[in-house]
Write an enzyme that holds these catalytic residues in place. Structure first.
Site, PDB file in Angstrom:
ATOM      1  CG  ASN A   9      -1.833   1.130   1.242  1.00 52.06           C
ATOM      2  OD1 ASN A   9      -1.853   2.119   0.500  1.00 52.06           O
ATOM      3  ND2 ASN A   9      -2.608   0.966   2.441  1.00 52.06           N
ATOM      4  CE  LYS A  16       0.254   3.159   6.461  1.00 53.13           C
ATOM      5  NZ  LYS A  16      -1.171   3.581   6.555  1.00 53.13           N
ATOM      6  NE  ARG A  95      -6.203   1.573  -0.163  1.00 52.19           N
ATOM      7  CZ  ARG A  95      -6.612   1.537   1.077  1.00 52.19           C
ATOM      8  NH1 ARG A  95      -5.865   1.595   1.945  1.00 52.19           N
ATOM      9  NH2 ARG A  95      -7.900   2.156   1.303  1.00 52.19           N
ATOM     10  CG  HIS A 183     -12.676   4.652   2.788  1.00 54.08           C
ATOM     11  ND1 HIS A 183     -13.295   5.631   3.302  1.00 54.08           N
ATOM     12  CD2 HIS A 183     -11.309   4.799   2.903  1.00 54.08           C
ATOM     13  CE1 HIS A 183     -12.277   6.800   3.616  1.00 54.08           C
ATOM     14  NE2 HIS A 183     -11.125   6.043   3.595  1.00 54.08           N
ATOM     15  NE  ARG A 243      -8.296  13.215   3.210  1.00 56.03           N
ATOM     16  CZ  ARG A 243      -8.328  12.037   2.813  1.00 56.03           C
ATOM     17  NH1 ARG A 243      -9.193  11.214   1.803  1.00 56.03           N
ATOM     18  NH2 ARG A 243      -7.863  11.057   3.612  1.00 56.03           N
ATOM     19  N   GLY A 330      -9.994   3.498  12.523  1.00 53.08           N
ATOM     20  CA  GLY A 330      -9.544   4.111  13.649  1.00 53.08           C
ATOM     21  C   GLY A 330     -10.384   4.655  14.561  1.00 53.08           C
ATOM     22  N   GLY A 332     -13.922   4.839  14.301  1.00 56.32           N
ATOM     23  CA  GLY A 332     -14.931   4.001  14.468  1.00 56.32           C
ATOM     24  C   GLY A 332     -14.936   2.518  15.528  1.00 56.32           C
ATOM     25  CD  GLU A 333     -11.433  -0.980  13.251  1.00 56.49           C
ATOM     26  OE1 GLU A 333     -10.292  -1.547  14.017  1.00 56.49           O
ATOM     27  OE2 GLU A 333     -11.420  -1.043  12.205  1.00 56.49           O
ATOM     28  CD  GLU A 385      -8.896  -0.186   4.217  1.00 53.01           C
ATOM     29  OE1 GLU A 385      -8.012   0.003   5.417  1.00 53.01           O
ATOM     30  OE2 GLU A 385      -9.135   0.916   3.611  1.00 53.01           O
TER      31      GLU A 385
HETATM   32  P1  AMP Z   1      -7.176   5.199  10.372  1.00 56.47           P
HETATM   33  O1  AMP Z   1      -6.790   6.137   9.336  1.00 56.47           O
HETATM   34  O2  AMP Z   1      -8.089   4.293  10.277  1.00 56.47           O
HETATM   35  O3  AMP Z   1      -5.845   4.405  11.054  1.00 56.47           O
HETATM   36  O4  AMP Z   1      -7.384   6.074  11.748  1.00 56.47           O
HETATM   37  C1  AMP Z   1      -6.583   7.122  12.263  1.00 56.47           C
HETATM   38  C2  AMP Z   1      -7.343   7.890  13.150  1.00 56.47           C
HETATM   39  O5  AMP Z   1      -7.843   7.143  14.271  1.00 56.47           O
HETATM   40  C3  AMP Z   1      -6.654   8.972  14.145  1.00 56.47           C
HETATM   41  O6  AMP Z   1      -6.176   9.967  13.269  1.00 56.47           O
HETATM   42  C4  AMP Z   1      -7.418   9.079  15.243  1.00 56.47           C
HETATM   43  O7  AMP Z   1      -7.995  10.434  15.102  1.00 56.47           O
HETATM   44  C5  AMP Z   1      -8.528   8.195  15.574  1.00 56.47           C
HETATM   45  N1  AMP Z   1      -7.999   7.092  16.545  1.00 56.47           N
HETATM   46  C6  AMP Z   1      -7.286   6.127  16.620  1.00 56.47           C
HETATM   47  N2  AMP Z   1      -7.592   5.576  18.115  1.00 56.47           N
HETATM   48  C7  AMP Z   1      -8.265   6.393  18.682  1.00 56.47           C
HETATM   49  C8  AMP Z   1      -8.967   6.236  20.076  1.00 56.47           C
HETATM   50  N3  AMP Z   1      -8.633   5.537  20.900  1.00 56.47           N
HETATM   51  N4  AMP Z   1     -10.058   7.180  20.333  1.00 56.47           N
HETATM   52  C9  AMP Z   1     -10.376   8.183  19.446  1.00 56.47           C
HETATM   53  N5  AMP Z   1      -9.904   8.132  18.059  1.00 56.47           N
HETATM   54  C10 AMP Z   1      -8.819   7.284  17.729  1.00 56.47           C
END
Ligand code: AMP
Length: 402
Positions: A9, A16, A95, A183, A243, A330, A332-333, A385
């Site tokens: 990726n 990555k 990707r 996505h 963004r 990030g 959502g989980e 992904e």
């Molecule tokens: P991703 O692009 O899916 O890796 O998500 C990254 C984003 O997830 C980061 O910029 C954070 O804003 C958010 N994030 C990661 N861990 C947490 C957490 N424990 N609580 C709130 N936001 C988080």
């Protein structure tokens, strides 16, 4: 030693990678290595972890040794080969952000495919060139190795005409100005997981909220994407880390004609200085904003939640009702607070969270977080992904060998 599939990726300053072992017979994919080269051109480093999550290498490089993506790729290839006792993966999955109007599925790359993907560079100028560079470099040195392009757009190609179009002249649509959606690999992974982790809703009407540093939502019915918040580029829809999400096109005209900004300056503003970072003036990271008592941090999070609520309502209209919401990526989980706030905003849909299940931060894997009384079921499902890319690459590898 088992055969492996390498997943790459490649972004603007990072590459990555994940290496999956193919178990004999069953075709199971097991993650054996995960890492990245980041800071390419500024402060390059290579880090990799084994399947137990232990760091197996962490090297810092001088910029002169790793000045660009090509050099980084060479370094990665020689490190991987040494780590893997000289063995080469049987196939490499990439990707690729844009598959354009034609690719509704993932494909083995040949010269013809590469030429078609090259034509799409103007549709994703910040991502597509970085995605294609490793494909081209590997074809030059290892022409016999199967490479597969997996597209973020493919899952959305079946959108009905009204969701695929903007109200602009037909000629522009024919030239490729469409609502592609992105996505897609994440949404595809979630959709394929549903029959296993949430079989009671798998064939129903579902909105998946991919909330990470890039954020979008997708309306799914009967396992198919019918609409998404992202459009021609990954700028549209929900506000993101840096963004803006949905923005009146007149704002762009104003920036150019009245503020005298160049197209490059506007592009930089839209991709790097807006969203949570722009609104708060503090950070693009939800964790920082949650921890801050600055009113601008509060406004940024209020805006994020409000726009997510609006998008949820509009996607519910697209699929004429709602059986389930899935939170992933990030934010959502990992953020019970943001999930709870979005669900509270959407309580008119009959959503009721189980507070304990939602707050269980140590819970891993897919889980239900709505209460039994909730009219809409709410799940957290970690996305993957890279595994989706490995899966498609293995499928095409197998098909070619038959
Ligand atoms: P991703 O692009 O899916 O890796 O998500 C990254 C984003 O997830 C980061 O910029 C954070 O804003 C958010 N994030 C990661 N861990 C947490 C957490 N424990 N609580 C709130 N936001 C988080």
């Amino acid at each position: 030693m088992p055969d492996t599939i390498l997943v790459i990726n490649a972004g603007s300053s990072s590459i990555k990678f994940q290496l999956f072992e193919i178990a004999d017979g069953a075709g199971e994919l097991t993650l054996s290595l995960k890492g990245q080269i980041e800071g390419i051109g500024s402060h390059p480093s290579l880090i990799a972890r084994n399947k137990q999550g232990e760091i197996v290498t962490h090297r810092i490089f001088a910029v002169a040794d790793l000045p660009d993506a090509r050099a980084a790729l060479g370094q990665l290839a020689s490190w991987l080969r040494a780590w893997h006792d000289g063995a080469f993966p049987v196939a490499i999955g990439h990707r690729v952000v844009h598959g354009g109007p034609d690719y509704d599925t993932h494909v083995a790359v040949d010269d013809d495919v590469l030429a078609k993907l090259e034509v799409l560079v103007p549709l994703a100028p910040l991502h597509q060139p970085n995605n294609l560079l490793p494909i081209r470099a590997i074809r030059a040195t290892q022409p016999g190795v199967l490479q597969v392009a997996c597209f973020d757009t493919a899952f959305h190609r079946g959108h009905p005409d009204v969701a695929d179009r903007y109200a602009i002249p037909e000629q522009l649509y024919l030239e490729g100005i469409r609502r592609y959606g992105f996505h897609g690999l994440s949404y595809e992974y979630i959709t394929r997981s549903l029959p296993i982790v949430a079989s009671e809703v798998a064939g129903g009407r579902i909105v998946v909220a991919h909330l990470g540093s890039g954020a979008s939502m997708c309306a799914i019915r009967d396992g198919r994407s019918l609409d998404s918040t992202m459009g021609f580029t990954a700028l549209d829809g929900l506000p993101m880390g840096t963004r803006p999400g949905q923005l009146d096109a007149g704002v762009i005209l104003h920036l150019i004609t009245h503020k005298g900004m160049t197209a490059d300056a506007v592009q930089h503003l839209l991709y790097h200085d807006c969203g949570l970072k722009g609104l708060s003036g503090i950070s693009n990271d939800v964790r920082d904003l949650l921890a801050s008592d600055d009113p601008r941090a509060k406004l940024a999070l209020d805006y994020f939640v409000y726009r997510a609520g609006l998008a949820l309502g509009s996607l519910t209209a697209a699929i004429e009702g709602l059986d389930a919401i899935v939170f992933t990526a990030g934010i959502g989980e990992n953020s019970p607070v943001i999930r709870a706030r979005i669900c509270r905003q959407a309580r008119w849909l009959g959503i009721d969270l189980d507070k304990t299940a939602n707050a269980a931060t140590d819970a891993a894997g897919a889980r239900l977080i709505s209460s039994p009384a909730s009219r809409v079921r709410v799940y957290v499902i970690p996305t993957d992904e890279e595994r989706m890319i490995a899966h498609h690459t293995l499928e095409i590898f197998r098909r070619q060998r038959r």
